[in-house]
Design an enzyme around this catalytic site. Structure first.
Site, PDB file in Angstrom:
ATOM      1  N   ARG A 208     107.098  -6.340  63.088  1.00  0.00           N
ATOM      2  CA  ARG A 208     107.546  -4.963  62.942  1.00  0.00           C
ATOM      3  C   ARG A 208     106.402  -4.021  63.328  1.00  0.00           C
ATOM      4  O   ARG A 208     105.222  -4.350  63.154  1.00  0.00           O
ATOM      5  CB  ARG A 208     107.972  -4.677  61.502  1.00  0.00           C
ATOM      6  CG  ARG A 208     109.105  -5.556  60.990  1.00  0.00           C
ATOM      7  CD  ARG A 208     109.385  -5.259  59.520  1.00  0.00           C
ATOM      8  NE  ARG A 208     110.478  -6.067  58.993  1.00  0.00           N
ATOM      9  CZ  ARG A 208     110.328  -7.241  58.403  1.00  0.00           C
ATOM     10  NH1 ARG A 208     109.113  -7.765  58.252  1.00  0.00           N
ATOM     11  NH2 ARG A 208     111.382  -7.899  57.944  1.00  0.00           N
ATOM     12  N   LYS A 234     107.415  -6.832  54.465  1.00  0.00           N
ATOM     13  CA  LYS A 234     107.990  -6.026  53.402  1.00  0.00           C
ATOM     14  C   LYS A 234     107.707  -6.663  52.058  1.00  0.00           C
ATOM     15  O   LYS A 234     107.760  -7.876  51.901  1.00  0.00           O
ATOM     16  CB  LYS A 234     109.500  -5.890  53.627  1.00  0.00           C
ATOM     17  CG  LYS A 234     109.824  -5.068  54.871  1.00  0.00           C
ATOM     18  CD  LYS A 234     111.296  -5.109  55.203  1.00  0.00           C
ATOM     19  CE  LYS A 234     111.575  -4.319  56.460  1.00  0.00           C
ATOM     20  NZ  LYS A 234     112.981  -4.399  56.868  1.00  0.00           N
ATOM     21  N   HIS A 301     111.124  -1.078  67.885  1.00  0.00           N
ATOM     22  CA  HIS A 301     111.958  -2.070  67.208  1.00  0.00           C
ATOM     23  C   HIS A 301     112.801  -2.845  68.214  1.00  0.00           C
ATOM     24  O   HIS A 301     113.180  -3.991  67.970  1.00  0.00           O
ATOM     25  CB  HIS A 301     112.845  -1.388  66.167  1.00  0.00           C
ATOM     26  CG  HIS A 301     113.279  -2.318  65.073  1.00  0.00           C
ATOM     27  ND1 HIS A 301     112.399  -2.852  64.158  1.00  0.00           N
ATOM     28  CD2 HIS A 301     114.493  -2.832  64.759  1.00  0.00           C
ATOM     29  CE1 HIS A 301     113.060  -3.641  63.316  1.00  0.00           C
ATOM     30  NE2 HIS A 301     114.322  -3.655  63.670  1.00  0.00           N
ATOM     31  N   ARG A 304     111.104  -5.971  69.117  1.00  0.00           N
ATOM     32  CA  ARG A 304     111.308  -7.015  68.096  1.00  0.00           C
ATOM     33  C   ARG A 304     112.648  -7.721  68.338  1.00  0.00           C
ATOM     34  O   ARG A 304     112.736  -8.946  68.252  1.00  0.00           O
ATOM     35  CB  ARG A 304     111.259  -6.375  66.715  1.00  0.00           C
ATOM     36  CG  ARG A 304     111.511  -7.315  65.543  1.00  0.00           C
ATOM     37  CD  ARG A 304     111.204  -6.572  64.252  1.00  0.00           C
ATOM     38  NE  ARG A 304     111.786  -7.164  63.066  1.00  0.00           N
ATOM     39  CZ  ARG A 304     111.217  -8.134  62.351  1.00  0.00           C
ATOM     40  NH1 ARG A 304     110.063  -8.647  62.749  1.00  0.00           N
ATOM     41  NH2 ARG A 304     111.786  -8.593  61.262  1.00  0.00           N
ATOM     42  N   HIS A 327     112.411 -12.447  57.864  1.00  0.00           N
ATOM     43  CA  HIS A 327     113.633 -12.004  57.189  1.00  0.00           C
ATOM     44  C   HIS A 327     113.788 -12.719  55.852  1.00  0.00           C
ATOM     45  O   HIS A 327     113.639 -13.944  55.772  1.00  0.00           O
ATOM     46  CB  HIS A 327     114.863 -12.310  58.047  1.00  0.00           C
ATOM     47  CG  HIS A 327     115.033 -11.398  59.215  1.00  0.00           C
ATOM     48  ND1 HIS A 327     115.786 -11.722  60.327  1.00  0.00           N
ATOM     49  CD2 HIS A 327     114.545 -10.150  59.447  1.00  0.00           C
ATOM     50  CE1 HIS A 327     115.757 -10.725  61.187  1.00  0.00           C
ATOM     51  NE2 HIS A 327     115.008  -9.762  60.671  1.00  0.00           N
ATOM     52  N   TYR A 336     121.456 -12.568  66.073  1.00  0.00           N
ATOM     53  CA  TYR A 336     120.939 -12.992  67.378  1.00  0.00           C
ATOM     54  C   TYR A 336     121.704 -14.171  67.962  1.00  0.00           C
ATOM     55  O   TYR A 336     121.527 -14.489  69.140  1.00  0.00           O
ATOM     56  CB  TYR A 336     119.449 -13.308  67.265  1.00  0.00           C
ATOM     57  CG  TYR A 336     118.667 -12.105  66.801  1.00  0.00           C
ATOM     58  CD1 TYR A 336     118.508 -10.998  67.633  1.00  0.00           C
ATOM     59  CD2 TYR A 336     118.151 -12.038  65.510  1.00  0.00           C
ATOM     60  CE1 TYR A 336     117.834  -9.868  67.193  1.00  0.00           C
ATOM     61  CE2 TYR A 336     117.473 -10.908  65.068  1.00  0.00           C
ATOM     62  CZ  TYR A 336     117.324  -9.829  65.914  1.00  0.00           C
ATOM     63  OH  TYR A 336     116.675  -8.701  65.473  1.00  0.00           O
TER      64      TYR A 336
END
Length: 351
Positions: A208, A234, A301, A304, A327, A336
């Site tokens: 990210r 995150k 983004h 990514r 994730h 994806y």
């Protein structure tokens, strides 16, 4: 009056500051025709104006508002209370860590057992909250931080245009973009070295942009012909990504010779402080334009998404995609699989 995005000393206090402001705004705009105690409502509005750094106190004020006939406020508060708990579990340190992908992760995990009506309420609450912050925040220079949250790609519910697949570069476009990175004329040679390095890092590892600008100099490790880089995702969750030495070696060595960043950062602006996501997205868009490439989403983004899409096309390994992107939920990575051309080609042979 406008306030800096990270107004308080801690993330918890800052989030509750904005939540107090937002719920006060909602109470003053919702219908009050059924309110039975106008004096108590006035007290609650005053409390919210002053704010609280305790989620339980804030919840009690809004329960009181509901009890005296202020309907609808819980529809906004409940999802944002859950988001607060979610962010605190993952150790969020700044409001800037919140983005579209994090909110999609939150919705995927927190609304799986809810009705469609409740899911819609969660989405509406998030859109309203971050739209309010977009309009009310401003730094000392008068510049506002813009979330621009849409949540159109959330798998639970589509937005006005339904669920949209992410924009990405195909293999030919990737080669044109890489050539454009090296050919692009930046303001100064030093800026060019830094920008080429960080943009290639994002493209070749799928990290990210927030993770890239937060990378520390001490997070880079050499392992034979590869650089191993520890990034903090995150919730401050660490993971490792890798990039071939030959891709970044020239720019990396040149950047380290002029490196002047504060706080141990690998990348910084001319003042030595952290770069912004908005700046890098503008640079990526300008390079794409110089290469004659136009996508619906032209920011960092999209790089990514490009990494993840090409990784899945090559590996057909969804777990690898999930781990590479950091994730929390594999369902976030599942988008994806829509780009698996080899599987789709089989549908052309049915008849």
């Amino acid at each position: 009056m406008r306030y800096p995005l990270d107004f308080e000393a801690t993330f918890s206090k800052t989030y509750l500051f904005w939540l107090s402001k937002f719920t006060r705004n909602k109470i003053t705009t919702l219908s009050n025709r059924n309110v039975t105690d106008k004096d108590r409502l006035a007290q609650i509005i005053q409390h919210l104006a002053q704010g609280s750094d305790n989620i339980k106190v804030l919840k009690q004020w809004l329960n009181d508002a509901r009890n005296i006939g202020m309907g609808g406020i819980h529809v906004y508060f409940r999802p944002l209370e859950k988001l607060y708990e979610y962010l605190m579990r993952f150790g969020a340190a700044s409001m800037r860590e919140i983005d579209e992908e994090l909110l999609s992760d939150f919705l995927a995990s927190e609304t799986s057992q809810l009705s469609d009506a409740s899911k819609k309420n969660y989405r509406i609450a998030l859109l309203s909250f971050f739209s309010y912050i977009d309009k009310q925040n401003s730094d000392e220079n008068g510049t506002a931080y813009h979330y621009g949250i849409e949540l159109k790609n959330w798998g639970g519910l589509g937005g006005k245009g339904g669920i949209k697949l992410p924009s990405y570069l195909n293999k030919d476009e990737v080669q044109r973009f890489i050539a454009a990175i090296d050919a692009y004329e930046f303001k100064t040679p030093e800026i060019g070295i830094r920008n080429r390095l960080i943009i290639k890092l994002i493209l070749y590892t799928g990290i990210r942009v927030g993770e890239a600008i937060g990378v520390k100099k001490s997070d880079f490790f050499k392992d034979e012909d590869t650089y191993v880089i520890q990034v903090r995702g995150k919730g401050n969750k660490p993971r490792v990504v890798m990039i071939r030495e030959k891709i970044i070696q020239s720019d990396l060595l040149a950047w380290l010779e002029i490196h002047h960043c504060h706080d141990g950062l690998m990348f910084c602006n001319q003042k030595g402080t952290k770069l912004t996501q908005a700046y890098l997205s503008r640079i990526v868009e300008q390079i794409l334009i110089s290469a004659g490439i136009r996508k619906e989403k032209n920011g960092c983004h999209m790089l990514r998404h490009t990494f993840a899409t090409l990784l899945y096309q090559k590996s057909h390994d969804l777990i690898l995609v999930q781990e590479s992107l950091g994730h929390a939920d594999i369902n976030t990575s599942r988008i994806y699989t829509h780009f698996d051309k080899e599987k789709l080609k089989k549908t052309t042979d049915i008849f």
